[in-house]
Design a protein around this motif. Structure first.
Motif, PDB file in Angstrom:
ATOM      1  N   THR A 197      36.444  24.488  67.214  1.00 10.87           N
ATOM      2  CA  THR A 197      36.206  23.493  66.206  1.00 10.87           C
ATOM      3  C   THR A 197      35.256  23.653  64.974  1.00 10.87           C
ATOM      4  O   THR A 197      35.391  22.796  64.090  1.00 10.87           O
ATOM      5  N   TYR A 198      34.672  24.675  64.917  1.00 11.89           N
ATOM      6  CA  TYR A 198      33.796  25.091  63.852  1.00 11.89           C
ATOM      7  C   TYR A 198      34.398  25.746  62.673  1.00 11.89           C
ATOM      8  O   TYR A 198      34.239  25.870  61.709  1.00 11.89           O
ATOM      9  N   CYS A 199      35.829  26.184  62.985  1.00 11.64           N
ATOM     10  CA  CYS A 199      36.616  27.262  62.238  1.00 11.64           C
ATOM     11  C   CYS A 199      37.117  26.614  61.164  1.00 11.64           C
ATOM     12  O   CYS A 199      37.545  25.495  61.027  1.00 11.64           O
ATOM     13  N   ILE A 255      30.586  22.201  72.515  1.00  7.70           N
ATOM     14  CA  ILE A 255      30.912  21.365  71.462  1.00  7.70           C
ATOM     15  C   ILE A 255      31.959  21.964  70.304  1.00  7.70           C
ATOM     16  O   ILE A 255      32.780  21.517  69.931  1.00  7.70           O
ATOM     17  N   ILE A 256      31.602  23.223  70.169  1.00  6.91           N
ATOM     18  CA  ILE A 256      32.605  24.219  69.268  1.00  6.91           C
ATOM     19  C   ILE A 256      33.740  24.841  69.711  1.00  6.91           C
ATOM     20  O   ILE A 256      34.611  25.368  68.973  1.00  6.91           O
ATOM     21  N   TYR A 263      24.359  29.509  61.705  1.00  5.58           N
ATOM     22  CA  TYR A 263      23.295  28.574  61.922  1.00  5.58           C
ATOM     23  C   TYR A 263      23.745  27.186  61.156  1.00  5.58           C
ATOM     24  O   TYR A 263      24.664  27.164  60.244  1.00  5.58           O
ATOM     25  N   GLY A 264      23.484  26.049  61.930  1.00  6.79           N
ATOM     26  CA  GLY A 264      23.817  24.681  61.281  1.00  6.79           C
ATOM     27  C   GLY A 264      24.836  24.212  62.061  1.00  6.79           C
ATOM     28  O   GLY A 264      25.478  22.981  61.791  1.00  6.79           O
ATOM     29  N   LEU A 265      25.108  24.723  63.157  1.00  6.00           N
ATOM     30  CA  LEU A 265      26.255  24.401  64.060  1.00  6.00           C
ATOM     31  C   LEU A 265      25.690  22.838  64.874  1.00  6.00           C
ATOM     32  O   LEU A 265      24.456  22.861  65.180  1.00  6.00           O
ATOM     33  N   GLN A 300      37.096  19.737  62.798  1.00  7.11           N
ATOM     34  CA  GLN A 300      35.694  19.775  62.831  1.00  7.11           C
ATOM     35  C   GLN A 300      35.229  18.147  63.000  1.00  7.11           C
ATOM     36  O   GLN A 300      34.078  17.892  63.199  1.00  7.11           O
ATOM     37  N   ARG A 301      36.229  17.324  63.310  1.00  5.41           N
ATOM     38  CA  ARG A 301      35.814  15.996  63.583  1.00  5.41           C
ATOM     39  C   ARG A 301      35.821  15.797  65.104  1.00  5.41           C
ATOM     40  O   ARG A 301      35.544  14.752  65.511  1.00  5.41           O
TER      41      ARG A 301
END
Length: 454
Positions: A69-71, A185-186, A216-218, A256-257
């Motif tokens: 989901t970060y992609c 979560i990701i 970083y920042g995930l 990403q939601r």
């Protein structure tokens, strides 16, 4: 601002900024002037004048079994592996079209990179068929660079051995973070043991350059999780580390939601993750070779950064420059130096156009003379840390005005016609490049185009 500290600088320059894998950046392409006929001409023209340099091939393999989901990449989620053969057939047909444009000569292949998606979604035997099809009737450069991206959890010994036997010596492992809460979560699951297994197999087979992608920042990341991730990474001993800022663009990537902005480290918290990670990586002996990229001194990327051979393109940093980069597959971008072209973004449309014998390009940009000058400025700053301003570029005066705050903040120095980045300025490379970006400064709309610089 007099002698600002790093926290002040990071806060000041943490704005929406391009990553500059191209110039102009994709949002500023003038698609109205682009057409397939002109693109074919630019490809043939570029090849004719630079064939001795060889060509680079990027292959986009979009399939993944689950959505991370970060992609921010173009992916197709499926567990149906019957999609592999038809997709490879279309890739090889697209390659045949480009070979005809290049007069079916025996081509010198300098680079091949498999990206995605998840290239290791594909069975090893299918990857063999793909690479053999690309190389058939062509020549491999003596110092060719063949690399692929891999998910540690599904990369097998067969994948590694098959690609190595075909000439692949470099591997990039998408790790992102080892913390279980962050991975949940990701939706990106792999263990330290998974990575350790792949590393041992790859080293035993003979791979000489292995990169770790870390972010970083995930969501849910903390200083403790970043510290743990980097400690594990350093123990596993890669040759390169890419330490990226998470690009939160849910208006482009709805996946990403799954989490909200409240789950993300922001402000000083995120800045501290960046500083912690960078300090740990450099303390372990990795050298800063460019934006987000660190490597050991014996690695080809660092050597290229010292001898002037470093290049940047849609694949990121490369240890060589090849004037012609052909992108194959869904959403791939090709670069003929004086023009860019991007393929259609859906698998269905890609197969349909290939079936009709058409190049699957959907948009692009033909560079103007000014574009070419600015592109070289940004490449020189990204890869060599300095720019020599050309007298013929009348926009230099505006560029120098935009650089004034950065000169005052100690990010760059300007001597006569030379602009050079400072040691502290390397942390703000994207911002420095923005000062050269003529097209960016013709619009005020940036926030929904790019992720934050830091």
């Amino acid at each position: 601002m007099e002698n600002p500290d790093l926290n002040q600088l990071i806060s000041k320059y943490n704005v929406a900024a391009p990553r500059y894998t191209s110039y102009p950046t994709v949002p500023f392409w003038e698609n109205d002037a682009f057409n397939e006929q002109e693109w074919r001409f630019r490809v043939a023209q570029n090849f004719k004048s630079s064939k001795h340099n060889g060509i680079s091939i990027y292959v986009h393999l979009p399939y993944c079994e689950s959505l991370c989901t970060y992609c921010g990449c173009n992916t197709r989620i499926t567990k149906n592996h019957n999609v592999e053969t038809p997709y490879i057939e279309s890739l090889l047909k697209e390659w045949s079209m480009y070979k005809r444009i290049l007069v079916n000569e025996s081509l010198l292949i300098s680079e091949i990179h498999l990206g995605g998606g998840t290239p290791t979604f594909f069975k090893a035997e299918n990857l063999r068929r793909l690479i053999n099809g690309l190389l058939s009737g062509n020549r491999k450069a003596a110092e060719a660079s063949f690399s692929f991206e891999a998910h540690p959890a599904n990369t097998t010994y067969d994948h590694l051995k098959t690609l190595y036997d075909l000439g692949f010596k470099r591997l990039s492992l998408g790790i992102q973070d080892f913390d279980e809460k962050v991975q949940f979560i990701i939706n990106r699951h792999q263990t330290v043991e998974d990575v350790d297994r792949v590393m041992k197999d790859a080293r035993g087979i003979g791979y000489d350059s292995i990169n770790f992608d870390l972010i970083y920042g995930l969501p849910l990341q903390t200083a403790e999780s970043v510290k743990m991730t980097i400690e594990h990474s350093l123990r596993l001993n890669p040759n390169r580390i890419s330490f990226y800022s998470y690009a939160h663009v849910p208006w482009i990537k709805p996946g990403q939601r799954r989490f909200t902005e409240h789950d993300l480290p922001v402000g000083e918290e995120k800045l501290n993750l960046y500083k912690l990670g960078k300090e740990m990586i450099q303390a372990a002996g990795f050298k800063d070779v460019g934006m987000d990229h660190f490597s050991k001194v014996e690695d080809a990327l660092y050597i290229a950064s010292k001898n002037g051979g470093l290049h940047r393109n849609f694949m990121g940093y490369a240890d060589r420059y090849t004037p012609l980069l052909l992108g194959l597959g869904v959403s791939s971008i090709s670069d003929a130096w004086t023009g860019f072209a991007q393929n259609v973004k859906t698998v269905e449309e890609y197969h349909a156009l290939i079936g009709e014998g058409k190049l699957p390009v959907v948009k692009g940009h033909l560079l103007t003379e000014l574009d070419t000058h600015i592109r070289q400025y940004i490449l020189d700053m990204m890869c060599r840390g300095k720019v020599i301003l050309k007298d013929s570029v009348k926009e230099n005066e505006d560029i120098l005005k935009r650089l004034q705050p950065m000169i005052a903040d100690g990010l760059v120095t300007v001597t006569n016609n030379k602009v050079e980045i400072t040691q502290i300025g390397k942390s703000f490379l994207r911002n420095v490049c923005m000062a050269f970006d003529v097209r960016l400064h013709e619009t005020q709309e940036r926030e929904n185009l790019f992720s934050q610089a830091i």
